[in-house]
Design a protein around this motif. Structure first.
Motif, PDB file in Angstrom:
ATOM      1  N   LEU A 215       0.787  -0.791  -0.370  1.00 31.24           N
ATOM      2  CA  LEU A 215      -0.208   0.368  -0.016  1.00 31.24           C
ATOM      3  C   LEU A 215       0.607   1.200   0.177  1.00 31.24           C
ATOM      4  CD1 LEU A 215      -2.727  -0.730   2.417  1.00 31.24           C
ATOM      5  CD2 LEU A 215      -3.016  -1.053   0.207  1.00 31.24           C
ATOM      6  N   GLY A 216       1.611   1.423   1.169  1.00 29.35           N
ATOM      7  CA  GLY A 216       2.770   2.596   0.467  1.00 29.35           C
ATOM      8  C   GLY A 216       3.641   2.913  -0.363  1.00 29.35           C
ATOM      9  N   LEU A 217       4.031   1.158  -1.253  1.00 24.02           N
ATOM     10  CA  LEU A 217       4.954   1.807  -1.740  1.00 24.02           C
ATOM     11  C   LEU A 217       3.864   2.114  -3.865  1.00 24.02           C
ATOM     12  CD1 LEU A 217       7.680  -0.879  -1.953  1.00 24.02           C
ATOM     13  CD2 LEU A 217       8.192   1.405  -1.325  1.00 24.02           C
ATOM     14  N   SER A 218       3.194   1.782  -3.298  1.00 22.57           N
ATOM     15  CA  SER A 218       1.911   2.572  -4.190  1.00 22.57           C
ATOM     16  C   SER A 218       1.988   4.400  -4.827  1.00 22.57           C
ATOM     17  CB  SER A 218       0.716   1.865  -4.109  1.00 22.57           C
ATOM     18  OG  SER A 218       0.341   0.710  -4.224  1.00 22.57           O
ATOM     19  N   TYR A 219       2.138   4.428  -3.333  1.00 24.64           N
ATOM     20  CA  TYR A 219       2.066   6.367  -3.363  1.00 24.64           C
ATOM     21  C   TYR A 219       2.760   6.253  -4.264  1.00 24.64           C
ATOM     22  CZ  TYR A 219      -1.610   5.136   0.111  1.00 24.64           C
ATOM     23  OH  TYR A 219      -3.064   5.626   0.462  1.00 24.64           O
ATOM     24  N   ILE A 220       4.248   5.773  -4.470  1.00 24.24           N
ATOM     25  CA  ILE A 220       5.079   6.217  -5.377  1.00 24.24           C
ATOM     26  C   ILE A 220       4.617   5.703  -6.730  1.00 24.24           C
ATOM     27  CG2 ILE A 220       7.759   6.276  -5.087  1.00 24.24           C
ATOM     28  CD1 ILE A 220       8.319   5.219  -2.836  1.00 24.24           C
ATOM     29  N   LEU A 221       4.741   4.323  -6.531  1.00 23.68           N
ATOM     30  CA  LEU A 221       4.963   3.807  -8.327  1.00 23.68           C
ATOM     31  C   LEU A 221       3.803   3.978  -9.489  1.00 23.68           C
ATOM     32  CD1 LEU A 221       5.503  -0.146  -6.994  1.00 23.68           C
ATOM     33  CD2 LEU A 221       7.081   2.054  -8.194  1.00 23.68           C
ATOM     34  N   VAL A 222       2.222   3.781  -8.597  1.00 23.07           N
ATOM     35  CA  VAL A 222       1.215   4.187  -9.351  1.00 23.07           C
ATOM     36  C   VAL A 222       1.428   5.601  -9.411  1.00 23.07           C
ATOM     37  CG1 VAL A 222      -1.294   3.676  -9.346  1.00 23.07           C
ATOM     38  CG2 VAL A 222       0.118   2.384  -8.004  1.00 23.07           C
ATOM     39  N   PRO A 223       1.328   6.447  -9.430  1.00 18.62           N
ATOM     40  CA  PRO A 223       0.924   7.927  -9.846  1.00 18.62           C
ATOM     41  C   PRO A 223       2.560   8.286 -11.254  1.00 18.62           C
ATOM     42  CG  PRO A 223       0.844   8.343  -7.353  1.00 18.62           C
ATOM     43  CD  PRO A 223       1.351   7.162  -7.654  1.00 18.62           C
ATOM     44  N   MET A 224       3.831   7.737 -10.652  1.00 24.14           N
ATOM     45  CA  MET A 224       5.153   7.765 -10.768  1.00 24.14           C
ATOM     46  C   MET A 224       4.512   6.890 -12.631  1.00 24.14           C
ATOM     47  SD  MET A 224       8.796   6.055 -11.001  1.00 24.14           S
ATOM     48  CE  MET A 224       8.279   4.103 -10.449  1.00 24.14           C
ATOM     49  N   PHE A 225       4.186   5.518 -13.047  1.00 24.48           N
ATOM     50  CA  PHE A 225       3.839   4.995 -14.653  1.00 24.48           C
ATOM     51  C   PHE A 225       2.694   5.546 -14.836  1.00 24.48           C
ATOM     52  CE2 PHE A 225       6.026   1.709 -11.474  1.00 24.48           C
ATOM     53  CZ  PHE A 225       6.793   1.573 -12.566  1.00 24.48           C
ATOM     54  N   ALA A 226       2.068   6.239 -14.296  1.00 26.57           N
ATOM     55  CA  ALA A 226       0.264   6.788 -14.516  1.00 26.57           C
ATOM     56  C   ALA A 226       0.729   8.425 -14.942  1.00 26.57           C
ATOM     57  CB  ALA A 226      -0.683   6.931 -13.715  1.00 26.57           C
ATOM     58  N   LEU A 227       2.186   8.322 -14.990  1.00 25.59           N
ATOM     59  CA  LEU A 227       2.304  10.214 -14.922  1.00 25.59           C
ATOM     60  C   LEU A 227       0.980  11.500 -14.548  1.00 25.59           C
ATOM     61  CD1 LEU A 227       3.321  10.449 -18.745  1.00 25.59           C
ATOM     62  CD2 LEU A 227       4.763   9.935 -16.257  1.00 25.59           C
ATOM     63  N   ALA A 228       1.335  11.181 -12.887  1.00 34.42           N
ATOM     64  CA  ALA A 228      -0.226  11.643 -12.181  1.00 34.42           C
ATOM     65  C   ALA A 228       0.381  12.323 -11.169  1.00 34.42           C
ATOM     66  CB  ALA A 228      -1.059  10.559 -11.828  1.00 34.42           C
ATOM     67  N   PRO A 229      -0.379  12.879 -10.432  1.00 32.40           N
ATOM     68  CA  PRO A 229       0.289  14.271  -9.112  1.00 32.40           C
ATOM     69  C   PRO A 229       0.089  13.037  -7.724  1.00 32.40           C
ATOM     70  CG  PRO A 229      -1.263  15.003 -10.318  1.00 32.40           C
ATOM     71  CD  PRO A 229      -1.500  13.465 -10.909  1.00 32.40           C
ATOM     72  N   VAL A 230       1.283  12.862  -7.079  1.00 31.13           N
ATOM     73  CA  VAL A 230       1.319  11.902  -6.212  1.00 31.13           C
ATOM     74  C   VAL A 230       0.126  12.335  -5.194  1.00 31.13           C
ATOM     75  CG1 VAL A 230       2.421  11.758  -4.401  1.00 31.13           C
ATOM     76  CG2 VAL A 230       3.578  12.029  -6.085  1.00 31.13           C
ATOM     77  N   PRO A 231      -0.408  11.582  -4.722  1.00 31.23           N
ATOM     78  CA  PRO A 231      -2.591  11.215  -3.966  1.00 31.23           C
ATOM     79  C   PRO A 231      -1.477  12.211  -3.101  1.00 31.23           C
ATOM     80  CG  PRO A 231      -1.468   9.460  -4.391  1.00 31.23           C
ATOM     81  CD  PRO A 231      -0.445   9.899  -4.648  1.00 31.23           C
ATOM     82  N   ASP A 232      -2.493  13.428  -2.075  1.00 31.15           N
ATOM     83  CA  ASP A 232      -2.970  13.788  -1.242  1.00 31.15           C
ATOM     84  C   ASP A 232      -2.222  12.910   0.208  1.00 31.15           C
ATOM     85  OD1 ASP A 232      -3.496  15.986  -2.405  1.00 31.15           O
ATOM     86  OD2 ASP A 232      -5.969  16.154  -2.099  1.00 31.15           O
ATOM     87  N   THR A 233      -1.347  13.780   0.742  1.00 33.97           N
ATOM     88  CA  THR A 233      -1.036  12.908   2.346  1.00 33.97           C
ATOM     89  C   THR A 233      -1.764  13.101   3.308  1.00 33.97           C
ATOM     90  OG1 THR A 233       0.820  14.236   1.901  1.00 33.97           O
ATOM     91  CG2 THR A 233       1.020  13.642   3.949  1.00 33.97           C
ATOM     92  N   ARG A 234      -3.161  13.397   3.499  1.00 32.66           N
ATOM     93  CA  ARG A 234      -3.891  13.459   4.487  1.00 32.66           C
ATOM     94  C   ARG A 234      -5.113  12.382   4.324  1.00 32.66           C
ATOM     95  NH1 ARG A 234      -7.540  18.699   6.265  1.00 32.66           N
ATOM     96  NH2 ARG A 234      -5.041  19.207   6.289  1.00 32.66           N
ATOM     97  N   PRO A 235      -5.801  12.020   3.630  1.00 30.66           N
ATOM     98  CA  PRO A 235      -6.201  10.517   3.265  1.00 30.66           C
ATOM     99  C   PRO A 235      -5.393   9.473   2.868  1.00 30.66           C
ATOM    100  CG  PRO A 235      -6.484  12.265   1.215  1.00 30.66           C
ATOM    101  CD  PRO A 235      -5.635  13.022   2.150  1.00 30.66           C
ATOM    102  N   ALA A 236      -4.365  10.381   2.429  1.00 29.82           N
ATOM    103  CA  ALA A 236      -3.867   8.652   2.413  1.00 29.82           C
ATOM    104  C   ALA A 236      -3.394   8.386   4.180  1.00 29.82           C
ATOM    105  CB  ALA A 236      -2.109   8.795   1.953  1.00 29.82           C
ATOM    106  N   LEU A 237      -3.037   8.867   5.002  1.00 35.97           N
ATOM    107  CA  LEU A 237      -2.613   8.806   6.166  1.00 35.97           C
ATOM    108  C   LEU A 237      -3.666   8.614   7.071  1.00 35.97           C
ATOM    109  CD1 LEU A 237       0.111  12.128   7.204  1.00 35.97           C
ATOM    110  CD2 LEU A 237       0.694   9.569   7.198  1.00 35.97           C
ATOM    111  N   ILE A 238      -5.214   8.574   6.793  1.00 33.50           N
ATOM    112  CA  ILE A 238      -5.311   8.605   7.052  1.00 33.50           C
ATOM    113  C   ILE A 238      -6.250   7.482   7.125  1.00 33.50           C
ATOM    114  CG2 ILE A 238      -8.707   8.435   6.853  1.00 33.50           C
ATOM    115  CD1 ILE A 238      -8.349  11.892   6.986  1.00 33.50           C
ATOM    116  N   SER A 239      -6.136   6.532   5.707  1.00 32.19           N
ATOM    117  CA  SER A 239      -5.653   4.914   5.181  1.00 32.19           C
ATOM    118  C   SER A 239      -4.592   4.190   5.994  1.00 32.19           C
ATOM    119  CB  SER A 239      -5.896   5.172   3.757  1.00 32.19           C
ATOM    120  OG  SER A 239      -5.251   3.687   3.005  1.00 32.19           O
TER     121      SER A 239
END
Length: 449
Positions: A215-239
């Motif tokens: 789950l944690g590495l997904s916040y690096i890898l999915v945006p990187m391969f999709a060329l997307a903005p890094v997900p917001d920190t607050r909801p990621a910390l809530i998850s």
């Protein structure tokens, strides 16, 4: 100006975390040896399942080749890949160099043989091999934990990734304690209550250590391969907080602390954590500039669906719902459905990406990831993996050993195909260096697919 978002809170562009990454890359041989070992153990896991196919459909623990297959998949494939990916990607994300590169190499020499010995001891029932392998594996994982903790302590970026790393580290510590306790019982030594230790081991290894890293590495890898903005920190910390709460409640239930209430709370917290996480992942894919992510992300999306299915199956087991083979089905959805599916979907993109970042000596311009990839074996692996998973689900419900054997055959074929893909990446990665030594003018030709 009024109404504008502060710069510190704006979503960072895709790949912003890789700024200056070259200075924090490990030598290519370090992550590749972990990924190569995972590829080898992947094949061994399916062959071990084939050897234990007679007992696999109603597997309920105990030494044998089914237990060996499970740990070849979890320790040999999942944890091996998690170690290699974490050692390479977390220093880049946290802007904290890993330090001495000899330690990860020594870790591999301790951990990889340990996994082989542990699996051999489980399959053959030889306690000496089992204990020796468990000791080596524990030593390797403790070394990894020390490297990971050192990196997380000095982290200077991506707090959601760091938070997931700390939860994974805590779960790894508990996983080691319970795992060694289970091995001690086979050796006739004092140990924890087997039922409690087993319940803790399954939850904290699958969803805790490997799950939180995924789950944690997904916040690096999915945006990187999709060329997307890094997900917001607050909801990621809530998850992350919800997932940690779910793990704590599951641990309390395993230890007998208000088990009915704790299991219900764990299920709700886990479902909420997954819902928030997947919402962030879907948003990243929707906002990404690269929309066609191919077969690899089809596998990732399937694995996300099976993550939810594994939680449902786990709740059914906890509530004693009369589903044929429910405990085995739960483990199958967790390990093969979610974790292995996600891992291989991402790994087939990580390998060419990392290989392309390591420019061979004498080459002016590095190869592109696409030029290092052969899609044909990946197509074979994709269909074989899904066929093996579907057949295993049917085999478990029907209690059919023949279907287990057929599924293991498909899985082994898919593992061979993925190994061919890995070998192709390594071969093409090295080929430009040889070409450039012969004739500097061949560099441009060598970079062609």
């Amino acid at each position: 100006m009024a109404g504008q978002t502060p710069a510190s809170r704006r979503p960072k562009p895709a790949g912003a975390f890789v700024a200056g990454a070259a200075s924090r890359l490990l030598p290519a041989s370090v992550p590749l040896r972990f990924f190569g070992a995972a590829t080898f153990f992947h094949l061994l896991a399916w062959l071990a399942l084939l050897a234990g196919s007679g007992e696999a459909a109603r597997f309920a623990g105990g030494l044998g080749w089914t237990l060996a297959a499970l740990h070849l998949a979890t320790l040999g494939v999942l944890a091996m890949t998690a170690i290699g990916a974490s050692l390479q990607l977390l220093p880049v994300a946290t802007r904290q160099p890993i330090g001495a590169t000899r330690l990860p190499a020594l870790l591999w020499w301790l951990y990889a043989p340990g996994v082989a010995l542990l699996a051999a001891g489980m399959g053959t029932g030889r306690v000496v091999l089992l204990a020796t392998g468990a000791t080596a594996v524990a030593g390797g994982l403790l070394a990894f934990a020390a490297l990971l903790a050192r990196n997380l302590i000095g982290a200077r970026g991506m707090p959601a990734v760091v938070a997931h790393g700390w939860v994974a580290l805590a779960a790894l510590a508990a996983t080691l304690v319970t795992g060694l306790s289970l091995v001690s019982a086979y050796a006739g030594l004092p140990s924890l209550d087997r039922g409690a230790a087993l319940a803790l081991h399954v939850a904290l290894a699958g969803y805790g250590f490997m799950g939180m890293l995924a789950l944690g590495l997904s916040y690096i890898l999915v945006p990187m391969f999709a060329l997307a903005p890094v997900p917001d920190t607050r909801p990621a910390l809530i998850s992350c907080a919800l997932a940690a709460a779910a793990l704590g409640l599951a641990a309390g239930a395993a230890l007998g602390l208000a088990p009915a209430l704790a299991r219900a709370g764990a299920a709700l917290a886990a479902a909420a954590a997954v819902a928030v996480h997947l919402a962030l992942m879907r948003r990243a894919l929707r906002e990404g500039m690269r929309r066609e992510l191919g077969r690899s992300f089809a596998l990732v999306r399937i694995s996300w669906a099976l993550l939810g299915a594994s939680l449902t199956a786990g709740l059914a087991v906890a509530l004693d719902v009369p589903i044929p083979g429910a405990p085995t089905l739960f483990g199958l959805l967790l390990v093969v459905g979610w974790l292995l599916g996600f891992l291989f979907g991402i790994l087939q993109r990580i390998l060419p990406f990392l290989a392309a970042m390591h420019k061979p000596a004498g080459v002016r311009v590095p190869r592109t990831p696409s030029s290092l990839t052969d899609d044909r074996p990946l197509a074979v692996h994709f269909h074989c993996h899904l066929a093996a998973l579907a057949l295993l689900c049917v085999a478990v419900v029907a209690d059919n050993a023949t279907l287990v054997s057929v599924a293991a055959g498909f899985g082994a074929l898919g593992a061979c195909a993925f190994a061919a893909f890995f070998a192709t990446v390594v071969h093409r990665m090295r080929r430009p260096a040889r070409a450039s030594r012969l004739d500097p003018g061949q560099d441009a030709h060598a970079r062609q697919p």
